[in-house]
Design an enzyme around this catalytic site. Structure first.
Site, PDB file in Angstrom:
ATOM      1  N   HIS A 131      36.549  41.603  64.141  1.00 46.95           N
ATOM      2  CA  HIS A 131      36.287  40.235  63.717  1.00 46.95           C
ATOM      3  C   HIS A 131      35.808  39.389  64.891  1.00 46.95           C
ATOM      4  CE1 HIS A 131      37.881  40.363  59.605  1.00 46.95           C
ATOM      5  NE2 HIS A 131      38.791  41.195  60.068  1.00 46.95           N
ATOM      6  N   ALA A 187      50.183  60.933  69.819  1.00 49.19           N
ATOM      7  CA  ALA A 187      50.592  60.187  68.633  1.00 49.19           C
ATOM      8  C   ALA A 187      51.007  58.770  69.006  1.00 49.19           C
ATOM      9  CB  ALA A 187      51.743  60.902  67.940  1.00 49.19           C
ATOM     10  N   THR A 229      41.816  51.604  73.553  1.00 45.01           N
ATOM     11  CA  THR A 229      41.013  50.394  73.714  1.00 45.01           C
ATOM     12  C   THR A 229      39.780  50.607  74.573  1.00 45.01           C
ATOM     13  OG1 THR A 229      42.319  49.701  75.642  1.00 45.01           O
ATOM     14  CG2 THR A 229      43.075  48.964  73.475  1.00 45.01           C
ATOM     15  N   LYS A 230      39.759  51.696  75.366  1.00 42.51           N
ATOM     16  CA  LYS A 230      38.634  51.998  76.235  1.00 42.51           C
ATOM     17  C   LYS A 230      38.225  53.455  76.042  1.00 42.51           C
ATOM     18  CE  LYS A 230      39.863  48.686  79.871  1.00 42.51           C
ATOM     19  NZ  LYS A 230      40.177  48.515  81.319  1.00 42.51           N
ATOM     20  N   ARG A 242      46.086  63.355  82.195  1.00 40.62           N
ATOM     21  CA  ARG A 242      45.579  64.445  83.024  1.00 40.62           C
ATOM     22  C   ARG A 242      44.280  64.973  82.432  1.00 40.62           C
ATOM     23  NH1 ARG A 242      46.626  69.630  81.022  1.00 40.62           N
ATOM     24  NH2 ARG A 242      48.026  69.711  79.223  1.00 40.62           N
TER      25      ARG A 242
END
Length: 623
Positions: free
Chosen positions: A181, A228, A233-234, A251
């Site tokens: 949004h 999990a 976000t990147k 790793r």
């Protein structure tokens, strides 16, 4: 429920659809899934721990069979779509269900994929590859491209623009949100500001655990595992194991435990090195600035401004994010204007500073002029400026003339120069295509020539001799080819394993552990190709990491106070080697250090990356 219905249910609960399994004395009916769970645990007659009679056990066994006979397996999962599991009764239903969707132009489905009838579909467009299944209660909206042999488990939500490669596993209750949004305007409710859609890419052979959230704009590299509950976000590099909120790479799957521990130590040292460079920006600026008032840069004190020095200054400052301090007000735009003015309109070639570009004293026969094309084009791109004129010397070249030129290059005698020509031609085609929308078809001619003439003994270009001079030429020339004609176009090398063998042999023969041999060119010509090949293949991974770790440590250990890096990493003038810091040394060694970090799997932990001519772009990756 009427009294009559209740009596009927008591007499034969399965006949009326009522569920005979209740919790304790309550009359609340349980779902089929809850019922099956209790049946298998032995929670019979609503009482835990009570041992039923043999007659009761037999009755409940039959009830259990009847219950699962009535349930569609797609209520639970999608596994029965597999041809060796699905019953003869289920298969026609699957074909019929697929055909209903395929009649809708929004869907492009393989004949062997399975989408549960209980999945909630409202896509703008949806493509699904062979052998892929989408389980019950998944939600699919937006533009979805899902590869072959994937599993999208129950209750997943895919929306926006989502591209999923082959052999991807996505655990239950995960969300791939390929849009977001807008919310920057306080005067308009968020619901009225619309959405932005950058998209999510999941490369091949990725396992995403249950309840993972992947946000818009993220790319998860091939062969990665996401723990999990993570919130991604990147972007995540290939071969990573990542987890957490926000997700961080734990790793590299290809790296041993001891290498992983060493990499963490080197990461801290590299972060410290970058911090030192940042805090010493003003000292570096003072050392490499022309004191005559030209507002230009020098490669080292007591030299004159050159075109390459201006390009190195742009790439170094933007790579280390120190440009606000490194450049005076308006200096970056001034240097950009200078580079634009150095381009010859008739050919696109850049003239060295101090040479009249209109006088015709520049030529592709000059190695420096050829390199200036690369340096200026990439520096201007970094500065956000479009080159002024197309490179007409390549756009006007007919394919037959191009083939003649490629064949006339000194492949055996001077593979370094030949590779430089390929680098220059490929870069020129790239910028002509990007800035002026010229065709890039000539790259097909170049690739055909290169792959026909690659040395079958080395996997590189040039002769196959293993003597130091010949290997040096072949390795250096092949680096230039890989950078300009392969990596920057995302094209895979035809035989990465053979090339890795040659490069590691070269590193042992030279050898690079002798610091006299560790010039920026020698290191870059090995490290960059090994980085590129390791993106294609896991072959000899441990040895490549050991070499990258060695080179990185030498770089970290040889930072010179306010000077930066010497081109040769050595300060003994009696050897006749430039032993003081230089602008070229700073730009190249930082680029090499960050490329080593990428090989070792921790470049994502850094806020800086190689840029411009030494950038490491997302290459082709294979399983």
């Amino acid at each position: 429920m009427s009294a009559k219905s209740i009596q009927a249910a008591a007499a034969d609960p399965l006949a009326t659809g009522a569920n005979p399994m209740t919790c304790g004395s309550t009359s609340r009916q349980m779902s089929p899934i809850q019922s099956s769970r209790y049946l298998h645990r032995g929670h019979l007659n609503g009482s835990q721990g009570v041992t039923p009679s043999l007659q009761d056990s037999e009755r409940h066994r039959l009830d259990s069979i009847n219950l699962f006979t009535r349930l569609r397996m797609s209520d639970l999962d999608a596994f029965p779509f597999l041809t060796d599991i699905a019953s003869l009764a289920q298969r026609p239903d699957q074909v019929r269900g697929r055909q209903i969707l395929k009649n809708d132009q929004r869907y492009r489905l393989s004949d062997t994929c399975f989408i549960s009838p209980h999945a909630m579909l409202a896509p703008e467009f949806m493509a699904v590859g062979r052998g892929t299944y989408i389980a019950s209660y998944c939600m699919a909206r937006g533009q979805l491209f899902i590869g072959s042999d994937c599993s999208i488990n129950a209750y997943c939500d895919l929306h926006g623009l989502v591209i999923v490669g082959d052999n991807v596993r996505i655990g239950s209750h995960s969300t791939l949100a390929g849009q977001n949004h807008r919310f920057s305007d306080f005067s308009i409710p968020i619901r009225g500001q619309g959405t932005i859609r950058r998209g999510i890419v999941i490369d091949e052979d990725v396992w995403i655990g249950s309840r993972v959230v992947v946000l818009d704009g993220v790319r998860i590299g091939s062969h990665s595992v996401i723990g999990a509950g993570s919130v991604v976000t990147k972007s995540i590099p290939s071969y990573s194991v990542a987890a957490g909120n926000p997700a961080r790479v734990i790793r590299d799957r290809r790296t041993s435990r001891s290498q992983s521990i060493n990499a963490k130590c080197q990461l801290k040292e590299l972060l410290n090195l970058c911090e030192n460079a940042s805090t010493q920006t003003l000292s570096l600026k003072s050392r490499y600035s022309d004191q005559s008032g030209s507002n230009l840069f020098l490669d080292s004190p007591s030299t004159i401004p050159t075109l390459r020095a201006q390009c190195d200054a742009i790439e170094l400052a933007l790579m280390l994010n120190i440009h606000d301090t490194f450049f005076n007000h308006g200096q970056l735009s001034g240097i950009s204007s200078l580079l634009l003015d150095r381009q010859q309109p008739s050919t696109g070639i850049y003239a060295e500073l101090g040479i009249d570009s209109a006088a015709g004293r520049i030529s592709l026969a000059d190695q420096g002029d050829r390199y200036n094309i690369l340096a200026a084009a990439y520096a201007l791109e970094l500065a956000g400026v479009t080159i002024k004129y197309p490179f007409s010397y390549v756009s006007d070249l007919e394919n037959d003339k191009l083939e003649q030129l490629l064949g006339s290059l000194p492949w055996n005698a001077n593979a370094w120069a030949a590779g430089g020509w390929i680098d220059m031609l490929s870069t020129s085609i790239k910028f002509n295509n990007k800035c002026f929308d010229f065709s890039a078809d000539k790259m097909e001619t170049i690739w055909s020539f290169l792959e026909y003439n690659i040395n079958s003994n080395t996997g590189l270009w040039g002769n196959s001799s293993t003597t130091i001079p010949d290997l040096l030429q072949s390795v250096n020339g092949s680096y230039r080819i890989l950078r300009g004609a392969y990596a920057f176009w995302g094209r895979p090398h035809p035989n990465p394993q053979l090339a890795i063998d040659t490069l590691l042999q070269y590193a042992n023969v030279l050898p690079l552990d002798n610091i006299l041999n560790l010039t920026a060119c020698n290191a870059l010509d090995v490290v960059y190709p090994l980085w590129y090949f390791s993106c294609q293949s896991n072959y000899r991974r441990a040895e490549i990491c050991d070499l990258a770790s060695f080179v990185l440590q030498r770089i970290i250990d040889n930072w010179i106070g306010s000077e930066g890096f010497s081109f040769s990493l050595i300060r003994i003038s009696s050897f006749g080697i430039d032993h003081s810091g230089s602008l070229k040394g700073c730009e190249m060694w930082f680029s090499i250090a960050l490329t080593c970090a990428s090989i070792l799997g921790f470049s994502h932990e850094l806020e800086i990356h190689p840029k411009g001519i030494h950038a490491i772009l997302k290459p082709y990756s294979s399983t």
